[in-house]
Design an enzyme around this catalytic site. Structure first.
Site, PDB file in Angstrom:
ATOM      1  N   ASP A 326      34.107  45.172  30.886  1.00  0.00           N
ATOM      2  CA  ASP A 326      33.290  45.934  31.814  1.00  0.00           C
ATOM      3  C   ASP A 326      33.911  47.326  31.901  1.00  0.00           C
ATOM      4  OD1 ASP A 326      31.412  46.587  33.712  1.00  0.00           O
ATOM      5  OD2 ASP A 326      32.622  45.866  35.377  1.00  0.00           O
ATOM      6  N   ASP A 558      36.202  42.207  36.614  1.00  0.00           N
ATOM      7  CA  ASP A 558      36.848  42.204  37.928  1.00  0.00           C
ATOM      8  C   ASP A 558      35.866  42.201  39.085  1.00  0.00           C
ATOM      9  OD1 ASP A 558      35.830  44.750  37.696  1.00  0.00           O
ATOM     10  OD2 ASP A 558      37.598  45.745  38.532  1.00  0.00           O
ATOM     11  N   ASP A 562      30.429  40.203  37.179  1.00  0.00           N
ATOM     12  CA  ASP A 562      31.007  39.668  35.938  1.00  0.00           C
ATOM     13  C   ASP A 562      31.176  38.150  35.970  1.00  0.00           C
ATOM     14  OD1 ASP A 562      31.397  42.289  34.910  1.00  0.00           O
ATOM     15  OD2 ASP A 562      33.222  42.483  36.102  1.00  0.00           O
TER      16      ASP A 562
END
Length: 698
Positions: A326, A558, A562
């Site tokens: 990400d 995080d 996700d």
């Protein structure tokens, strides 16, 4: 069902009934939303064991560690042989079997030490929540929540207990309970279940069921779904046990008949030879070295500020060939700053008040909301009728004011239709790696809002700082055979520009996932490096599509957006500073929240698994050799009617120690940075079969 199993089930049912009875008999409270439970009631709940404390299955129990190390297949067979050898008056031949004592001692020591390490490090990432007690808001561990406690839930948190919403509106993802990824909106008096996580909003909740009384604790299906990830190594070891058993019994019987019946050897000589053959066919050291190597790896990772939540994580880490990252919080530090704004309308607006009202009413705590709060904190809070908190799926938040006006704030392409001035602003921001937001106004209710009739008012530019050494870290992965892909909810052009700065290969190959169907996304997943405007469910689909192509996928994330992808990935990695749900789902947690630590972690995983493969090949080679020799000498004995079998337990000890033992421990300590590829059993057989043939013919 055995008597023992029946007793265990009966005992468990009795305890469950006692706990349920205790819950039903407990005096229930409906505390005031201004004060919560008093300290006296909390102490009373703790004394009655009505807390949320329940064991977290992050490691084996001591009894399980001891039982598995003492009574595994190889050790059990060896102990039986020891008893038989002593019974026939050959205790000196049991010296070779003393290796199992060393096996047991080392195995127990390593696993207990690894257990202590995991549990100690787990405290660092223990989940906390805010509770209202005695009129004050306190931060406590989620284990300390008591029945009827009032506690706060907000975006990014996991629901710790079953509860009832007392005040507020939240949106939940209950996929861990239902398997459905659809977000559910809930308000006052609606129930929430432990295990689901908050996508948006904030609410005050009363704990209705705690600890083992929570719904999730009673659903076996869920327990299996969140169980340890698949392990190729232990699946192969199980197959080796079955294969060894299948070959061992007939060969041992054949040797006994040829020696005792055909060659008329004494019972003592026969027992010694059969015991030697069986010991030679058992992969005793292989099981010891595998569990020891994995446990040792967990300990080594702990010294690198990394928590591996189970032994299996190390194995999957070594096999990863595709790593999904990400952008925000992974390759960037996640802290945003508002660095520019532009008016898109001539009308006068109290911008500070509008922004303050949106971020305050939605209770959003994401990096964007924090940056806006810091920049526009001085505004007056306006009267709000309805609220729509931010979510990764819709990529915007909104408030409806009492004059039937809706103000919405989010990604430009999700809030308003195309505008030349806005498009120019977004394009300029993207080229200098900045994120863009737009503030829009809709005349009507929140339920009727659409971007076609939403008027753009202001555009904002936000800057995100790259993590230190991210370029060197990504370059290490490329040099070591790992493909990098960036999946982000941001504008794909912005993500592409940042990716090019960090050295991501093919960063110019980007797609806007909001414009793609599932079929189109599957088709381009393997060849695309940058995925922008990715919805949370699309992240998990990208993982699945890559797995279908034969990729072993690691996911670093995080945030709450996700979580679905982390659940689906072969190896999930997160940071200690990450969202609580992301940490709980992930199998590897980097406690220093430092992205540049990851290459060291991957290297350790590769080292231990590659070396376990080499070592296992030596043990299987020895097993194949002994099996062949047992068969060969049994046939010769049938022909010549004479006992010539050369292996007895003391001689097998020399082979075990000098031919196998010393080399394997030396190999296990070797540095090895090569990515583990292919099937574990296939890789072993490719090495051991030619070696065994050479040993036999030599």
């Amino acid at each position: 069902m055995t008597n023992t199993e029946h007793k265990k089930i009966t005992k468990a049912r009795a305890k469950s009934k006692r706990d349920s009875f205790k819950l039903k008999k407990a005096e229930r409270y409906n505390p005031d939303t201004a004060t919560g439970l008093t300290d006296e009631i909390v102490l009373e709940r703790i004394e009655d064991n009505l807390t949320n404390h329940k064991p977290i299955n992050r490691s084996k129990s001591y009894s399980r560690i001891i039982f598995e190390n003492v009574f595994n297949f190889c050790n059990t067979i060896t102990l039986i042989l020891v008893i038989i050898l002593i019974a026939v008056g050959q205790p000196n031949q049991t010296v070779s079997s003393c290796i199992i004592v060393l096996n047991i001692a080392i195995g127990i020591y390593q696993e207990v030490k690894a257990k202590w390490t995991v549990e100690k490090l787990s405290l660092v990432v223990d989940s906390t929540c805010e509770v209202l007690r005695g009129g004050a808001v306190k931060t406590i561990s989620t284990k300390e929540i008591v029945l009827d406690d009032l506690f706060y839930l907000s975006a990014g948190l996991q629901v710790p207990v079953d509860g009832i919403i007392v005040d507020g509106i939240i949106e939940l993802d209950e996929s861990i309970l239902t398997g459905e990824s659809e977000v559910v909106k809930k308000n006052t008096n609606k129930p929430v279940l432990a295990g689901s996580y908050i996508v948006a909003g904030k609410a005050l909740v009363r704990a209705d069921r705690v600890g083992k009384d929570c719904y999730i604790e009673n659903v076996a299906k869920i327990a299996r779904r969140v169980a340890k990830p698949r392990s190729n190594i232990f699946r192969v070891l199980d197959r080796i046990i079955k294969g060894t058993t299948f070959a061992l019994l007939p060969l041992a019987l054949l040797l006994y008949i040829s020696t005792r019946v055909v060659a008329h050897a004494s019972l003592t000589a026969t027992v010694m030879q059969v015991a030697g053959a069986i010991l030679g066919m058992l992969p005793i050291g292989m099981f010891l070295l595998t569990s020891t190597a994995l446990a040792s790896s967990v300990l080594k990772l702990s010294k690198k500020n990394t928590l591996a939540q189970d032994l299996y994580s190390v194995e999957m880490l070594a096999m990863v060939d595709t790593l999904l990252l990400d952008k925000t919080g992974t390759i960037t530090d996640g802290k945003l700053n508002v660095v520019g704004e532009m008016a898109l309308s001539d009308e006068k607006l109290n911008l500070n008040s509008i922004i303050t009202t949106i971020v305050d009413s939605t209770h959003d705590r994401n990096p964007t909301a924090i940056a806006l709060r810091e920049k526009y904190a001085s505004g007056e809070i306006l009267k709000v009728v309805d609220v729509m908190p931010f979510s990764s799926g819709r990529k915007m938040s909104a408030v409806e004011l009492e004059n039937n006006v809706v103000y919405c704030l989010g990604a430009p392409d999700f809030v308003v239709e195309d505008s030349d001035s806005l498009n120019d602003f977004v394009e300029t921001s993207c080229k200098i790696c900045r994120r863009s937001l737009v503030l829009g106004r809709f005349q009507g209710s929140l339920a009727d809002m659409n971007k076609k009739d939403t008027v753009p008012l202001y555009a904002f530019s936000l800057e995100d700082k790259l993590r230190d050494d991210v370029k060197d870290t990504l370059n290490w992965f490329y040099e070591n055979g790992v493909d990098i892909k960036i999946v982000s909810g941001d504008n794909p052009l912005t993500v592409s520009e940042i990716a090019q700065l960090t050295g991501v290969k093919n960063a110019e190959k980007y797609v806007n996932c909001s414009e793609l169907s599932d079929g189109e996304l599957e088709e381009i997943a393997a060849d695309t490096a940058i995925f922008g405007r990715v919805a949370p469910e699309q992240k998990s689909k990208i993982v699945n599509y890559l797995q279908k192509k034969g990729r072993v996928v690691g996911m670093v994330g995080d945030g709450v957006n996700d979580v679905q992808a982390l659940k689906e990935a072969d190896c999930s990695i997160s940071f200690a500073s990450a969202n609580e749900v992301a940490r709980n789902i992930s199998r590897i947690i980097m406690l220093d929240s430092n992205f540049k630590t990851l290459p060291n972690v991957v290297s350790e995983g590769r080292r231990v698994i590659s070396n376990v493969e080499k070592v296992s090949a030596l043990y299987i080679m020895k097993n194949l050799f002994v099996m062949f020799m047992t068969l060969l000498f049994s046939i010769i004995t049938f022909v010549i009617k004479k006992d010539i079998y050369p292996f007895i337990p003391t001689r097998m000890l020399l082979i075990e120690f000098f031919v196998i033992g010393v080399p394997t421990f030396a190999l296990a300590l070797q540095a090895n940075n090569k990515r583990v590829e292919g099937n574990f059993l296939t890789n072993i057989m490719k090495s051991c079969v030619p070696a065994a043939m050479s040993l036999i013919t030599g």
